[in-house]
Write an enzyme that holds these catalytic residues in place. Structure first.
Site, mmCIF file in Angstrom:
data_model
loop_
_atom_site.group_PDB
_atom_site.id
_atom_site.type_symbol
_atom_site.label_atom_id
_atom_site.label_comp_id
_atom_site.label_asym_id
_atom_site.label_seq_id
_atom_site.Cartn_x
_atom_site.Cartn_y
_atom_site.Cartn_z
ATOM 1 N N ASP A 189 44.047 44.749 47.172
ATOM 2 C CA ASP A 189 42.759 44.366 46.580
ATOM 3 C C ASP A 189 41.654 45.149 47.290
ATOM 4 O OD1 ASP A 189 40.840 43.135 45.057
ATOM 5 O OD2 ASP A 189 40.912 41.216 46.108
ATOM 6 N N ASN A 194 36.167 43.868 50.699
ATOM 7 C CA ASN A 194 37.314 43.606 51.566
ATOM 8 C C ASN A 194 37.493 44.644 52.665
ATOM 9 O OD1 ASN A 194 37.925 41.278 50.208
ATOM 10 N ND2 ASN A 194 39.427 42.242 48.848
#
Length: 263
Positions: A189, A194
């Site tokens: 992801d 992130n």
């Protein structure tokens, strides 16, 4: 700011670990879990993640992957404690210092450099040493299970796919499975929120529950989508060039964005 945890059912072993911290709820992410940032003077910032336990919960996977990733020299949150109960999973982490690439004040050019170099570093890990298999047949099988269970949020599809059903999209997914190419240890992801930077350098990978061996385009595709959304489409090609993609495979990128609709 909260002075105490709003969930009175916090597992007893975690109580002394969070005593004295003040709490803020993190609303940046889009996951089904609840995330709290814990801060106290002269103490490391902690992150407490809370999710409902069930067939599709992710924290058991995340804890295992963070332990593995950290043991292989990759910067990521340290697992302080976890409690996996009948109805609720709890994951307490030491936070990575810095700012995520969606929120940072770095220029777009500097952000794509951090992102591309971070993914190249991750993808250089030895796949034979990674126990987490996220190759395409595994992920498509999980996508099928999730579709059949009715847990896909059809209102959260990318704009181009809004209005379609998960069943319809899964049929398209099966029809478009690309050939197997190079494999790498992927984040799973790899969007801007992130990846954490500090002083213009990679500080850590977060939200790693989908880390595993897969086609590098698993990360390249979601990174490009995130770049277009956060920085503008004009920064996608510079990112690809920095990463080292000589010939972009737009169809493969679109497939992995389609696959991501199921997670």
């Amino acid at each position: 700011m909260l002075s105490h945890f709003p969930h009175p059912e916090l597992p007893h072993p975690l109580l002394p670990l969070v005593a004295g911290y003040q709490w803020n709820r993190d609303v940046l992410g889009q996951s089904d879990s609840s995330i709290f940032l814990l801060k106290a003077p002269d103490r490391p910032m902690l992150v407490l993640k809370v999710e409902a336990a069930g067939s599709f919960s992710e924290f058991v996977d995340e804890a295992a992957r963070l332990d593995w990733l950290g043991s292989h020299g990759m910067p990521c949150p340290q697992v302080i404690a976890c409690a996996f109960e009948t109805h609720t999973n709890w994951l307490l982490l030491q936070a990575v210092e810095g700012t995520d690439l969606a929120s940072t004040n770095l220029s777009p050019k500097d952000r794509i450099v951090v992102l591309a170099d971070a993914l190249k570093r991750l993808h250089a890990l030895d796949v034979s040493d990674c126990p987490f298999d996220h190759r395409i047949e595994k992920r498509v099988a999980i996508a099928r299970t999730r579709t059949q269970a009715g847990v896909i949020d059809e209102s959260d599809f990318d704009e181009a796919r809004l209005g379609r059903t998960a069943t319809d999209l899964f049929a398209e997914l099966q029809a478009r499975i690309p050939s197997t190419g190079r494999l790498a240890v992927t984040h799973g992801d790899a969007c801007l929120p992130n990846i954490i930077e500090k002083n213009g350098r990679l500080s850590g990978f977060i939200d790693c529950s989908r880390l595993g061996v897969a086609d590098p385009y698993q990360d390249i595709a979601l990174a490009c989508r995130s770049i277009a959304h956060n920085l503008g489409e004009e920064w996608v090609q510079p990112f690809l060039a920095r990463y080292g993609v000589d010939r972009d495979d737009a169809e493969r990128r679109d497939f992995y964005c389609l696959l991501d609709e199921f997670f």
